[in-house]
Write a protein that holds these residues in place. Structure first.
Motif, PDB file in Angstrom:
ATOM      1  N   VAL A 256       0.854  -1.168   0.037  1.00 19.96           N
ATOM      2  CA  VAL A 256      -0.062  -0.039  -0.038  1.00 19.96           C
ATOM      3  C   VAL A 256       0.877   1.330   0.108  1.00 19.96           C
ATOM      4  O   VAL A 256       1.734   1.439   1.200  1.00 19.96           O
ATOM      5  N   ASP A 258       1.186   5.020   0.436  1.00 19.79           N
ATOM      6  CA  ASP A 258       0.281   5.967   1.016  1.00 19.79           C
ATOM      7  C   ASP A 258       0.697   7.397   0.980  1.00 19.79           C
ATOM      8  O   ASP A 258       1.816   7.545   1.608  1.00 19.79           O
ATOM      9  N   TRP A 260       0.798  11.183   1.556  1.00 21.28           N
ATOM     10  CA  TRP A 260       0.295  12.112   2.682  1.00 21.28           C
ATOM     11  C   TRP A 260       1.278  13.141   2.916  1.00 21.28           C
ATOM     12  O   TRP A 260       2.081  13.365   2.504  1.00 21.28           O
ATOM     13  N   CYS A 267      -5.627  13.644   5.892  1.00 21.97           N
ATOM     14  CA  CYS A 267      -4.525  12.636   5.830  1.00 21.97           C
ATOM     15  C   CYS A 267      -4.422  12.277   7.374  1.00 21.97           C
ATOM     16  O   CYS A 267      -4.340  10.974   7.742  1.00 21.97           O
ATOM     17  N   MET A 274      -5.713   3.838   9.388  1.00 22.50           N
ATOM     18  CA  MET A 274      -4.510   3.128   8.559  1.00 22.50           C
ATOM     19  C   MET A 274      -3.637   2.276   9.528  1.00 22.50           C
ATOM     20  O   MET A 274      -3.102   1.102   9.180  1.00 22.50           O
ATOM     21  N   PHE A 288       3.210  -1.547   3.908  1.00 20.07           N
ATOM     22  CA  PHE A 288       2.793  -0.058   3.708  1.00 20.07           C
ATOM     23  C   PHE A 288       4.225   0.811   3.269  1.00 20.07           C
ATOM     24  O   PHE A 288       5.146   0.504   4.132  1.00 20.07           O
ATOM     25  N   THR A 336      -4.066   6.659  -1.955  1.00 21.78           N
ATOM     26  CA  THR A 336      -3.359   5.283  -2.054  1.00 21.78           C
ATOM     27  C   THR A 336      -3.280   4.864  -3.241  1.00 21.78           C
ATOM     28  O   THR A 336      -4.137   4.986  -4.059  1.00 21.78           O
ATOM     29  N   LYS A 348      -6.877   2.009  -6.521  1.00 19.43           N
ATOM     30  CA  LYS A 348      -6.485   3.465  -6.357  1.00 19.43           C
ATOM     31  C   LYS A 348      -7.460   4.320  -5.384  1.00 19.43           C
ATOM     32  O   LYS A 348      -8.403   4.125  -5.454  1.00 19.43           O
ATOM     33  N   ASN A 349      -6.849   5.100  -4.670  1.00 17.75           N
ATOM     34  CA  ASN A 349      -7.660   6.178  -3.904  1.00 17.75           C
ATOM     35  C   ASN A 349      -8.738   5.492  -3.041  1.00 17.75           C
ATOM     36  O   ASN A 349      -9.922   5.985  -2.909  1.00 17.75           O
ATOM     37  N   ARG A 351     -10.115   4.569   1.056  1.00 18.32           N
ATOM     38  CA  ARG A 351      -9.971   4.544   2.225  1.00 18.32           C
ATOM     39  C   ARG A 351      -9.658   3.423   2.877  1.00 18.32           C
ATOM     40  O   ARG A 351      -9.900   2.155   2.554  1.00 18.32           O
ATOM     41  N   SER A 352      -9.376   3.287   4.246  1.00 14.98           N
ATOM     42  CA  SER A 352      -8.999   2.056   4.974  1.00 14.98           C
ATOM     43  C   SER A 352      -9.980   0.996   4.697  1.00 14.98           C
ATOM     44  O   SER A 352      -9.540  -0.114   4.663  1.00 14.98           O
ATOM     45  N   LEU A 355     -10.001  -0.219   1.444  1.00 20.24           N
ATOM     46  CA  LEU A 355      -8.633  -0.718   1.146  1.00 20.24           C
ATOM     47  C   LEU A 355      -8.636  -2.158   1.671  1.00 20.24           C
ATOM     48  O   LEU A 355      -7.983  -3.139   1.137  1.00 20.24           O
TER      49      LEU A 355
END
Length: 364
Positions: A256, A258, A260, A267, A274, A288, A336, A348-349, A351-352, A355
């Motif tokens: 992943v 990330d 930010w 973020c 995350m 990550f 992400t 792509k893109n 959220r947790s 994801l």
């Protein structure tokens, strides 16, 4: 309104044909300030760069030069945060401004500027409605009225859709104007790739050949190269310990990436989620890699520690000019990129929570 836009464009293009020269000549007066340095600037690589300067003489200044196609320029004064923003083309352009109201300057002689002023006028009602909604939202938050806050958010999303639709209509009615390219380029942020293509293809050939058309095409081509299904481009940036670290060193693992920054509020609000996700999936072989768009190393390191981000981190501390961010076409954070065991971009893109679902699919 549509007829008005068309009429403005037609008048502007006629004016250009009568006023066209081989160079631009900018003459201006700043009331309220007789002396001082004046700068002519433009945006280059996300930075406002001074390209020429002169001295005010009894409140007057002059610049001359050439542009291949109309571009957005800025007039800046020493010790003033505000700037005069306008479109320069190879013509005689006159600027009149008050030193205390630089953003309200009157510009005459640029047909493209006339089109942009018309666009700004068309957007005013949206700005006014948005400001009113913001005040209502803050009042609702103060009163802890969650239902009202949710309602205002829904209204704001509808307003944004209306604003986007109005901008697209303006572009369609002024597709021969370089301003249409400028507006379109700004609209691309957050837009789906196919919609970007559609917007670009709607522009006239002269606009596609302009600075903004070229920028649009470059961005579209870049995003296509890092679209889902493409191999994730490798990059090498320094860790907090100044040790070079490459994405390719994680090949064979689910990764992943990330994007930010310590200064990014959304973020930082996402980071606790995350952290929880990392705890769940890292033991299963998922890595990550935090890529920071910071420019202050101390703030970057403090955010890593404060938020408990225990995974690997890299940055070149170049803010929006981060080499990795540019390589992946990142225009907003948090962002992400999920890479599978074969080094292929699969999502792509997210959220947790979203994801986690995609990661679990890869782990099956």
């Amino acid at each position: 309104m549509k007829k008005l836009f068309i009429a403005i464009t037609a008048i502007g293009l006629f004016f250009t044909s009568c006023n066209q020269t081989e160079q631009y000549k900018l003459t201006g007066t700043i009331s309220g300030q007789a002396e001082g340095k004046v700068y002519l600037s433009k945006v280059q690589d996300n930075d406002l760069v001074k390209i020429d300067s002169t001295q005010l003489q009894e409140g007057a200044f002059e610049f001359t030069g050439t542009v291949e196609s109309p571009q957005r320029y800025f007039i800046q004064l020493d010790d003033k945060k505000e700037a005069i923003q306008f479109f320069v083309e190879n013509s005689n352009i006159d600027i009149k401004a008050d030193v205390e109201k630089l953003t309200e300057a009157v510009i005459v002689g640029s047909a493209e500027q006339d089109v942009y002023v018309a666009y700004q006028e068309s957007q005013k009602s949206f700005a006014e409605k948005n400001e009113a909604m913001y005040k209502e939202f803050m009042a609702a938050r103060q009163a802890q009225d969650q239902a009202k806050m949710d309602s205002i958010r829904d209204e704001a999303m509808k307003l944004q859709d209306e604003k986007t639709a109005a901008s697209k209509e303006f572009v369609a009615n002024n597709s021969n104007s370089i301003v249409a390219g400028f507006i379109s380029y700004r609209m691309m942020s957050g837009m789906e790739l196919d919609k970007m293509d559609e917007l670009y293809n709607s522009l006239a050939e002269n606009v596609k050949a302009s600075t903004y058309g070229v920028m649009m095409k470059e961005k579209i081509d870049l995003l296509k190269s890092v679209a889902i299904g493409k191999t994730a481009p490798d990059f090498t940036l320094n860790t907090p310990e100044e040790t070079p670290f490459s994405l390719s060193s994680l090949k064979g693992k689910i990764v992943v990436i990330d994007f930010w920054a310590s200064w990014c509020g959304p973020c930082r609000r996402e980071n606790p989620h995350m952290v929880e996700l990392y705890k769940e999936v890292n033991e299963k072989g998922v890595e990550f890699l935090g890529v920071s768009l910071d420019k202050d190393k101390d703030k970057w390191l403090k955010a890593i520690e404060d938020d408990g981000l225990v995974w690997k981190h890299v940055s070149d501390l170049k803010y929006w000019n981060s080499e990795a961010a540019k390589m992946y076409g990142i225009s907003g954070i948090p962002a992400t990129v999920l890479v599978d065991q074969n080094g292929v971009i699969v999502a792509k893109n997210l959220r947790s929570a979203e994801l986690k679902v995609e990661i679990e699919k890869l782990l099956q």
